[in-house]
Write a protein that holds these residues in place. Sequence first.
Motif, PDB file in Angstrom:
ATOM      1  N   LEU A  46      -6.408   8.411 -22.721  1.00 33.31           N
ATOM      2  CA  LEU A  46      -6.457   7.492 -21.584  1.00 33.31           C
ATOM      3  C   LEU A  46      -7.558   6.452 -21.758  1.00 33.31           C
ATOM      4  CD1 LEU A  46      -5.917  10.079 -18.708  1.00 33.31           C
ATOM      5  CD2 LEU A  46      -4.413   8.151 -19.236  1.00 33.31           C
ATOM      6  N   ALA A  47      -8.706   6.870 -22.292  1.00 31.30           N
ATOM      7  CA  ALA A  47      -9.812   5.928 -22.519  1.00 31.30           C
ATOM      8  C   ALA A  47      -9.414   4.872 -23.543  1.00 31.30           C
ATOM      9  CB  ALA A  47     -11.057   6.682 -22.977  1.00 31.30           C
ATOM     10  N   VAL A  48      -8.724   5.295 -24.608  1.00 33.14           N
ATOM     11  CA  VAL A  48      -8.276   4.347 -25.630  1.00 33.14           C
ATOM     12  C   VAL A  48      -7.267   3.364 -25.047  1.00 33.14           C
ATOM     13  CG1 VAL A  48      -6.990   4.119 -27.786  1.00 33.14           C
ATOM     14  CG2 VAL A  48      -8.737   5.895 -27.567  1.00 33.14           C
ATOM     15  N   LEU A  49      -6.304   3.873 -24.273  1.00 32.95           N
ATOM     16  CA  LEU A  49      -5.304   2.999 -23.665  1.00 32.95           C
ATOM     17  C   LEU A  49      -5.942   2.009 -22.694  1.00 32.95           C
ATOM     18  CD1 LEU A  49      -2.399   5.545 -22.976  1.00 32.95           C
ATOM     19  CD2 LEU A  49      -2.474   3.766 -24.723  1.00 32.95           C
ATOM     20  N   LEU A  50      -6.886   2.504 -21.916  1.00 33.90           N
ATOM     21  CA  LEU A  50      -7.570   1.627 -20.967  1.00 33.90           C
ATOM     22  C   LEU A  50      -8.359   0.551 -21.708  1.00 33.90           C
ATOM     23  CD1 LEU A  50      -7.631   1.673 -17.865  1.00 33.90           C
ATOM     24  CD2 LEU A  50      -9.861   2.786 -17.991  1.00 33.90           C
ATOM     25  N   TRP A  51      -8.957   0.931 -22.821  1.00 31.68           N
ATOM     26  CA  TRP A  51      -9.718  -0.019 -23.647  1.00 31.68           C
ATOM     27  C   TRP A  51      -8.791  -1.105 -24.213  1.00 31.68           C
ATOM     28  CZ3 TRP A  51     -13.030   1.627 -28.515  1.00 31.68           C
ATOM     29  CH2 TRP A  51     -13.879   0.570 -28.847  1.00 31.68           C
ATOM     30  N   ILE A  52      -7.614  -0.684 -24.673  1.00 24.94           N
ATOM     31  CA  ILE A  52      -6.659  -1.634 -25.244  1.00 24.94           C
ATOM     32  C   ILE A  52      -6.203  -2.652 -24.192  1.00 24.94           C
ATOM     33  CG2 ILE A  52      -4.316  -1.870 -26.180  1.00 24.94           C
ATOM     34  CD1 ILE A  52      -4.757   0.817 -27.586  1.00 24.94           C
TER      35      ILE A  52
END
Length: 303
Positions: A46-52
């Motif tokens: 989720l953190a990676v997706l939010l970052w993207i």
Amino acid sequence: MLYGEILSIIVAITWTATALCAEVASRRMGQLQMNVVRMAASLVILAVLLWIFTGSPIPQGMNASALAWLLTSGAVGYVFGDWCLFTSYIIIGSRLGQLFMTLAPLFSALAAWLLLGEMLGLQAIIGIVVTIIGIGFTVLSREEESEHKHKLHVEIPLKGILFGIGAGMGQGVGIVLSKVGMGLCDATPLLPMAATLVRAVAGLVGFSIAYAIKGDRERMRQGLHDRTTMTAAAGAITFGPVIGVTLSLLAVQLAPAGIASTLMALTPIFILWPSRWLFGQRITAHEIVGSCIAVAGVAIFFI
């Protein structure tokens, strides 16, 4: 376009896949170990997706009050609710465990009444009664065939029933707490994903504390090195906290809450045939009728 309604049906399908994968992984690894792995992996994803999508892995536009409500939602929905749910999978299986999740909208309404002052009308009360009748019909009418083709009544452990009820309670109350929290945030297109990430933080902290106190580290080690266990865990992680929960929050925003909740409650029906195919579990007429009655109760409750 009925985007919210379509998303709600997709959520029911993803939760079906989550339940089946989680039952396999929990039986092989243990529900506590499984939840630690699931929360840690989903938090990273989720953190990676939010970052993207936003340029930052940290949710934006959330004040202290919003964070407090969302963290509380994660503690109730993930730590308490999922602990009860995954334990019920081990005791009574994902098929019956998901049937008790039809109680979630009812607990949501009760929580909304207590926290938001939303009153329950006669139609809602009738829906509650019908749903409970459907669950009771299934639980009290379980039959299986013996080796000699005689039908035997099968008692469902009370412990499994209580964990199933606890799972529905955690899910229902947790969604109301998250709604309050999201209402205190600045509106953003990815708010459901950000809210899910905050809830996952609470879930990871809670399960990590429980694992530190009573976790079986050897069983965790064996599970992490077992391909079947990790494949099932990966499915539960992908379809559960990452896709399912995020889409459920988005569906509630795009469609009337009642219609969305009813469509998402179709999982007990969707899971019947896959559970027979995967686990060889016999499907009885009572289970089909009881599941349909329970879902009908949810529909009466909201629509």
